[in-house]
Structures are given as C-alpha cells and as structure tokens.
Design a protein around this motif. Structure first.
Motif, PDB file in Angstrom:
ATOM      1  N   GLN A   3       0.820  -1.213   0.000  1.00 58.17           N
ATOM      2  CA  GLN A   3       0.000   0.000   0.000  1.00 58.17           C
ATOM      3  C   GLN A   3       0.858   1.269   0.000  1.00 58.17           C
ATOM      4  O   GLN A   3       0.408   2.327  -0.409  1.00 58.17           O
ATOM      5  CB  GLN A   3      -0.938   0.004   1.210  1.00 58.17           C
ATOM      6  CG  GLN A   3      -1.930  -1.152   1.219  1.00 58.17           C
ATOM      7  CD  GLN A   3      -2.893  -1.076   0.060  1.00 58.17           C
ATOM      8  OE1 GLN A   3      -3.219   0.009  -0.436  1.00 58.17           O
ATOM      9  NE2 GLN A   3      -3.340  -2.240  -0.401  1.00 58.17           N
ATOM     10  N   ASP A   5      -7.089  -0.232  -1.651  1.00 63.65           N
ATOM     11  CA  ASP A   5      -7.214   0.675  -2.794  1.00 63.65           C
ATOM     12  C   ASP A   5      -7.862  -0.118  -3.920  1.00 63.65           C
ATOM     13  O   ASP A   5      -7.240  -0.996  -4.527  1.00 63.65           O
ATOM     14  CB  ASP A   5      -5.836   1.185  -3.203  1.00 63.65           C
ATOM     15  CG  ASP A   5      -5.933   2.242  -4.294  1.00 63.65           C
ATOM     16  OD1 ASP A   5      -7.062   2.524  -4.733  1.00 63.65           O
ATOM     17  OD2 ASP A   5      -4.873   2.752  -4.705  1.00 63.65           O
ATOM     18  N   GLU A   6      -9.133   0.187  -4.209  1.00 62.08           N
ATOM     19  CA  GLU A   6      -9.896  -0.592  -5.177  1.00 62.08           C
ATOM     20  C   GLU A   6      -9.257  -0.571  -6.553  1.00 62.08           C
ATOM     21  O   GLU A   6      -9.341  -1.535  -7.326  1.00 62.08           O
ATOM     22  CB  GLU A   6     -11.331  -0.060  -5.246  1.00 62.08           C
ATOM     23  CG  GLU A   6     -12.243  -0.902  -6.126  1.00 62.08           C
ATOM     24  CD  GLU A   6     -13.672  -0.413  -6.083  1.00 62.08           C
ATOM     25  OE1 GLU A   6     -14.486  -0.928  -6.885  1.00 62.08           O
ATOM     26  OE2 GLU A   6     -13.975   0.486  -5.264  1.00 62.08           O
ATOM     27  N   ALA A   7      -8.596   0.534  -6.887  1.00 66.19           N
ATOM     28  CA  ALA A   7      -8.012   0.654  -8.221  1.00 66.19           C
ATOM     29  C   ALA A   7      -6.851  -0.293  -8.442  1.00 66.19           C
ATOM     30  O   ALA A   7      -6.554  -0.680  -9.570  1.00 66.19           O
ATOM     31  CB  ALA A   7      -7.558   2.098  -8.452  1.00 66.19           C
ATOM     32  N   THR A   8      -6.162  -0.649  -7.373  1.00 68.51           N
ATOM     33  CA  THR A   8      -4.980  -1.524  -7.506  1.00 68.51           C
ATOM     34  C   THR A   8      -5.296  -2.989  -7.241  1.00 68.51           C
ATOM     35  O   THR A   8      -4.389  -3.828  -7.311  1.00 68.51           O
ATOM     36  CB  THR A   8      -3.893  -1.059  -6.523  1.00 68.51           C
ATOM     37  OG1 THR A   8      -4.406  -1.157  -5.170  1.00 68.51           O
ATOM     38  CG2 THR A   8      -3.465   0.369  -6.813  1.00 68.51           C
ATOM     39  N   ARG A  65      -7.867  -8.428 -10.577  1.00 64.09           N
ATOM     40  CA  ARG A  65      -9.213  -8.773 -11.020  1.00 64.09           C
ATOM     41  C   ARG A  65      -9.240 -10.180 -11.627  1.00 64.09           C
ATOM     42  O   ARG A  65      -8.234 -10.706 -12.100  1.00 64.09           O
ATOM     43  CB  ARG A  65      -9.696  -7.766 -12.067  1.00 64.09           C
ATOM     44  CG  ARG A  65      -9.681  -6.321 -11.596  1.00 64.09           C
ATOM     45  CD  ARG A  65     -10.779  -6.028 -10.608  1.00 64.09           C
ATOM     46  NE  ARG A  65     -10.713  -4.670 -10.066  1.00 64.09           N
ATOM     47  CZ  ARG A  65     -11.660  -4.118  -9.325  1.00 64.09           C
ATOM     48  NH1 ARG A  65     -12.753  -4.821  -9.038  1.00 64.09           N
ATOM     49  NH2 ARG A  65     -11.521  -2.883  -8.861  1.00 64.09           N
ATOM     50  N   PRO A  99     -13.045  -8.341  -8.062  1.00 67.29           N
ATOM     51  CA  PRO A  99     -11.768  -8.394  -7.337  1.00 67.29           C
ATOM     52  C   PRO A  99     -11.336  -9.850  -7.061  1.00 67.29           C
ATOM     53  O   PRO A  99     -12.157 -10.704  -6.733  1.00 67.29           O
ATOM     54  CB  PRO A  99     -12.069  -7.655  -6.034  1.00 67.29           C
ATOM     55  CG  PRO A  99     -13.205  -6.746  -6.388  1.00 67.29           C
ATOM     56  CD  PRO A  99     -14.030  -7.500  -7.383  1.00 67.29           C
TER      57      PRO A  99
END
Length: 281
Positions: free
Chosen positions: A43, A52-55, A58, A102
C-alpha cells in the motif's frame, strides 16, 4: 512412590506443553509481523488494512483453471464448493466468479489470513498429538500397574500353595506310623492321605481312579472293588487289602494264605453262579 513418579511425569509434560505453546505464540507473532510488513509495502502507507480498489487484482480469462479454482474456494464461506469442481470448465468458473471482480486470493491480507489458518491448524494438530501422547502414556501406566497387581496375586497364590503343600507334607509325615513286612518304610492309611485333584481342590488318595496296587497292579479305574488301604507317599507305594493280608505275613506263611484266599474266591464265585441260576433276572 508410583504416585510421586506420575506427578513428576505430569509436571514434565506440562512444562513441555507450555514451552510448545510459547514457541507457537512466537511463530504466530512473527507471521503477523511479516503480513503487516507485506501489507504496508503493497500500500505504501502505514495502514496495513487499507484497500485501494483501483490496484486490486481482477478475475479474468487469462487465469488458469487452477487459479480460478483457488479463487472460488477463497470466496466460499459455506463449504458449498469443496467437492465436485473437477468437472467444471473455465466458463463455469467465470460464470460463478464474474468477469472483472476483485481477485480475493491475490490480496496480501487474504494470504496472511490463510497463513494464520494454517498456523492455527498446525498448533491444534500439535496440541492434539501431545494430548494423545499423554493419554497413551497414562494408559500404558495403568496397564503396567494392572499387570504388576496380577503378577503379585499369582505370586501370593503360588506362595500360599507352597505353604499348604508344606503343611500337608508335614501332616502326612506324621501319619506314616504303621510298620509292616510288605514295605520297608512306615505306612499311612490311604484314606487319610490327600492328593491334588486340580488347582483348587484335593481328594483322598484312595478315591483317585488311577491309584493302583503295587503288588497286583490293579487300578481302581478298571476294578472299583479294589480297596487300597496302606500307602507310602515318599516311595509312591500303595497296596490293596487283599495283597496286604498276604504280603504282611512272614515268607513261610504267604503261600498258605494265598491258597486260603483262592478258596474263598472260588466259593464266592460258585455262590454267585447259583444265585444267578435261581434268580435269572
């Protein structure tokens, strides 16, 4: 002494178990520290649990079936997908997981939780093994104690039998007071002598079916009318009443006595024949 030994052994086992728990606690603290360090490094901040949802990684078609299976098991909290996944295709996994959602199994926090679960599982297994070991040792101690008690009971029984045999031998020795020309040692009344019928019971010597006269060699088993009257335990000598009447006489009188007994037997035989003739039934 046995109780003190068990207490000492229990104390040693308790100390060993405490040391094992202390080692496990140190290992748990080390794993936690490593997980926190990895989270902070990922982080780039001091908050280890910040997401951090963007990182976040998926779910995608680029994942292999093995990775998709791990991801599905990571999301399964009810145990629904523990079995039956071997026949699933990649499309089945993607349909269940969802494209672009995710990827839980790739998050550092999840890996930390899995490591903690493995640690807890290992600790539980270690504690259970230690408990089983203590139970086995206790059972072995109880078994050994039972064997010692049984051995002591057998020893006491053997000692009791020896004392009983010695007492009877002394008693029988005092019975050998009758002297006769038929045997060089003093004789005892056969009826008063006892022999061992089995481990727990004795019987009079003259009731034993294998007792036989040492002069005429007739066993009671084959001729129940034979009456053994005198015996010598030391020489294992027995003599019936009929032979005793002859053998107890001087040598020059024995032939005359045998003839007299033979005449008596012949008279008894003829009388028995006549009785059967008059009473055929």
């Amino acid at each position: 002494m046995l109780e003190n030994g068990l207490k000492d052994k229990l104390g040693e086992l308790t100390t060993e178990l405490d040391n094992l728990k202390e080692d496990h606690a140190k290992e748990l603290a080390m794993v936690k520290a490593q997980a926190e360090a990895r989270a902070v490094q990922a982080q780039g901040v001091g908050r280890a649990l910040a997401v951090d949802e963007a990182t976040l990684p998926r779910v995608s078609n680029a994942m292999t079936i093995a990775e998709l299976k791990v991801e599905l098991k990571a999301r399964d909290t009810t145990g629904k997908f523990t079995k039956g996944l071997s026949s699933w295709s990649k499309g089945d996994f993607m349909c269940e997981l969802g494209q672009g959602t995710p990827r839980l199994s790739a998050v550092a926090e999840y890996r930390c939780v899995e490591e903690l679960r493995d640690l807890v599982k290992r600790q539980k297994c270690a504690v259970e093994r230690e408990r089983q070991r203590v139970l086995r040792e206790q059972e072995e101690e109880r078994r050994r104690k039972r064997e010692e008690e049984q051995e002591e009971m057998r020893r006491q029984e053997i000692e009791r039998q020896r004392e009983e045999d010695a007492r009877l031998a002394k008693h029988e020795e005092g019975l050998h007071t009758h002297t006769s020309l038929c045997h060089g040692c003093p004789l005892a009344p056969t009826r008063e002598l006892l022999i061992r019928a089995n481990e727990y019971r004795r019987m009079p010597r003259d009731e034993n079916p294998l007792t036989s006269c040492d002069v005429c060699n007739v066993e009671k088993e084959y001729n129940p009318k034979v009456k053994i009257v005198w015996s010598c335990v030391k020489c294992d000598y027995d003599i019936c009443w009929e032979c005793y009447q002859v053998e107890s006489l001087p040598e020059d009188q024995r032939d005359e006595k045998r003839k007299e007994i033979a005449k008596m037997k012949e008279a008894e035989r003829k009388a028995e024949i006549k009785r059967k003739e008059y009473n055929p039934k």
